[in-house]
Motif scaffolding. Structure first.
Motif, PDB file in Angstrom:
ATOM      1  N   CYS A  65      26.534  -6.175  65.278  1.00 12.78           N
ATOM      2  CA  CYS A  65      25.624  -5.884  64.055  1.00 12.78           C
ATOM      3  C   CYS A  65      26.062  -6.756  62.924  1.00 12.78           C
ATOM      4  O   CYS A  65      25.197  -7.254  62.228  1.00 12.78           O
ATOM      5  CB  CYS A  65      25.496  -4.405  63.839  1.00 12.78           C
ATOM      6  SG  CYS A  65      24.785  -3.301  64.978  1.00 12.78           S
ATOM      7  N   LEU A  66      27.432  -6.912  62.661  1.00 15.58           N
ATOM      8  CA  LEU A  66      27.674  -7.779  61.737  1.00 15.58           C
ATOM      9  C   LEU A  66      27.273  -9.336  61.859  1.00 15.58           C
ATOM     10  O   LEU A  66      26.944 -10.035  61.001  1.00 15.58           O
ATOM     11  CB  LEU A  66      29.194  -7.685  61.331  1.00 15.58           C
ATOM     12  CG  LEU A  66      29.853  -8.727  60.250  1.00 15.58           C
ATOM     13  CD1 LEU A  66      29.242  -8.095  58.869  1.00 15.58           C
ATOM     14  CD2 LEU A  66      31.318  -8.688  60.126  1.00 15.58           C
ATOM     15  N   GLY A  67      27.448  -9.593  63.191  1.00 18.96           N
ATOM     16  CA  GLY A  67      27.036 -11.108  63.485  1.00 18.96           C
ATOM     17  C   GLY A  67      25.720 -11.182  63.185  1.00 18.96           C
ATOM     18  O   GLY A  67      24.947 -12.243  62.953  1.00 18.96           O
ATOM     19  N   ARG A  68      24.847 -10.109  63.579  1.00 17.68           N
ATOM     20  CA  ARG A  68      23.418 -10.039  63.197  1.00 17.68           C
ATOM     21  C   ARG A  68      23.120 -10.194  61.852  1.00 17.68           C
ATOM     22  O   ARG A  68      22.184 -11.116  61.377  1.00 17.68           O
ATOM     23  CB  ARG A  68      22.621  -8.996  64.007  1.00 17.68           C
ATOM     24  CG  ARG A  68      22.646  -8.982  65.422  1.00 17.68           C
ATOM     25  CD  ARG A  68      21.649 -10.152  66.075  1.00 17.68           C
ATOM     26  NE  ARG A  68      21.419  -9.645  67.434  1.00 17.68           N
ATOM     27  CZ  ARG A  68      21.000 -10.413  68.459  1.00 17.68           C
ATOM     28  NH1 ARG A  68      20.801 -11.680  68.095  1.00 17.68           N
ATOM     29  NH2 ARG A  68      20.828  -9.880  69.569  1.00 17.68           N
ATOM     30  N   GLN A  69      23.843  -9.594  61.044  1.00 15.40           N
ATOM     31  CA  GLN A  69      23.378  -9.522  59.579  1.00 15.40           C
ATOM     32  C   GLN A  69      23.937 -10.991  59.309  1.00 15.40           C
ATOM     33  O   GLN A  69      23.061 -11.573  58.377  1.00 15.40           O
ATOM     34  CB  GLN A  69      24.494  -8.584  58.986  1.00 15.40           C
ATOM     35  CG  GLN A  69      24.086  -7.090  59.154  1.00 15.40           C
ATOM     36  CD  GLN A  69      25.149  -6.229  58.589  1.00 15.40           C
ATOM     37  OE1 GLN A  69      26.272  -6.519  58.782  1.00 15.40           O
ATOM     38  NE2 GLN A  69      24.931  -4.837  58.320  1.00 15.40           N
TER      39      GLN A  69
END
Length: 213
Positions: A129-133
């Motif tokens: 999710c951090l990567g997507r953000q």
């Protein structure tokens, strides 16, 4: 484990230093790190790029790939040159390890595995999710995944013997939930501060540090 972890974390530090210090020699070194990450270490070539692992060109895993995404994001903020193919490859890799949700279910997607979509877990989902953000996804599209990993992994707590301490999860969870914001961040942050401040060493040579529980 090979150079993967070491290079990505060192490259992240160099990119941050380049952005904050604006020193020519530092920026040159940081740029070399970015070029190595994309041209030499990343799996695949050109439009077939994917993720990263310990050794150059190996099939990616989410743990190592997460650090490389952070390096490249910091490099972009520092106005270094980042080949778009590297970021496109990161997106395609995340697609391969994401467990998709049912159609129309806003809380069903954005759960992530290690090298495929069959091994999902709360730590991996925090990284994904951090990567997507960092790669441009909207907060509302990720809310379900973020809520899921906080539910599964919990907010930070430090029990009497430190058995509940999970610094890797806390690191990625804090970064991700901060980006997400809202009530979830307030809940996480309140617990994070309590866990860290109340267990920080006070006095002596270890003043300000935390015990390696």
């Amino acid at each position: 484990h090979g150079v993967g972890y070491h290079h990505a974390i060192a490259g992240l530090a160099m990119a941050e230093a380049a952005g904050m210090g604006r020193v020519g020699e530092t920026s040159t070194s940081a740029q070399k790190g970015v070029d190595y990450s994309i041209q030499i270490h990343q799996q695949g070539e050109n439009s077939d790029k994917l993720g990263w692992r310990y050794q150059a060109k190996s099939k990616g895993d989410l743990s190592v790939t997460g650090w490389f995404i952070m390096q490249l994001k910091s490099a972009k903020v520092a106005k270094l040159k980042v080949d778009p193919a590297g970021l496109d490859g990161a997106i395609k890799f995340l697609d391969t390890v994401e467990q998709k949700g049912a159609a129309g279910d806003p809380y069903g997607g954005h759960k992530y595995g290690y090298t495929d979509s069959n091994s999902i877990g709360h730590r991996r989902t925090a990284i994904g999710c951090l990567g997507r953000q960092f790669l441009g996804w909207k907060r509302e599209d990720l809310q379900g995944g973020v809520e899921w990993f906080v539910e599964k992994g919990g907010v930070p707590t430090w029990d009497g013997n430190g058995g509940s301490v999970d610094l890797y999860y806390w690191y990625y969870g804090t970064m991700c939930v901060f980006q997400q914001g809202g009530d979830l961040w307030k809940r996480w942050n309140d617990s994070m501060k309590k866990a860290l401040v109340e267990n920080q060493r006070k006095g002596g040579d270890e003043d300000g540090s935390w015990d390696p529980v």
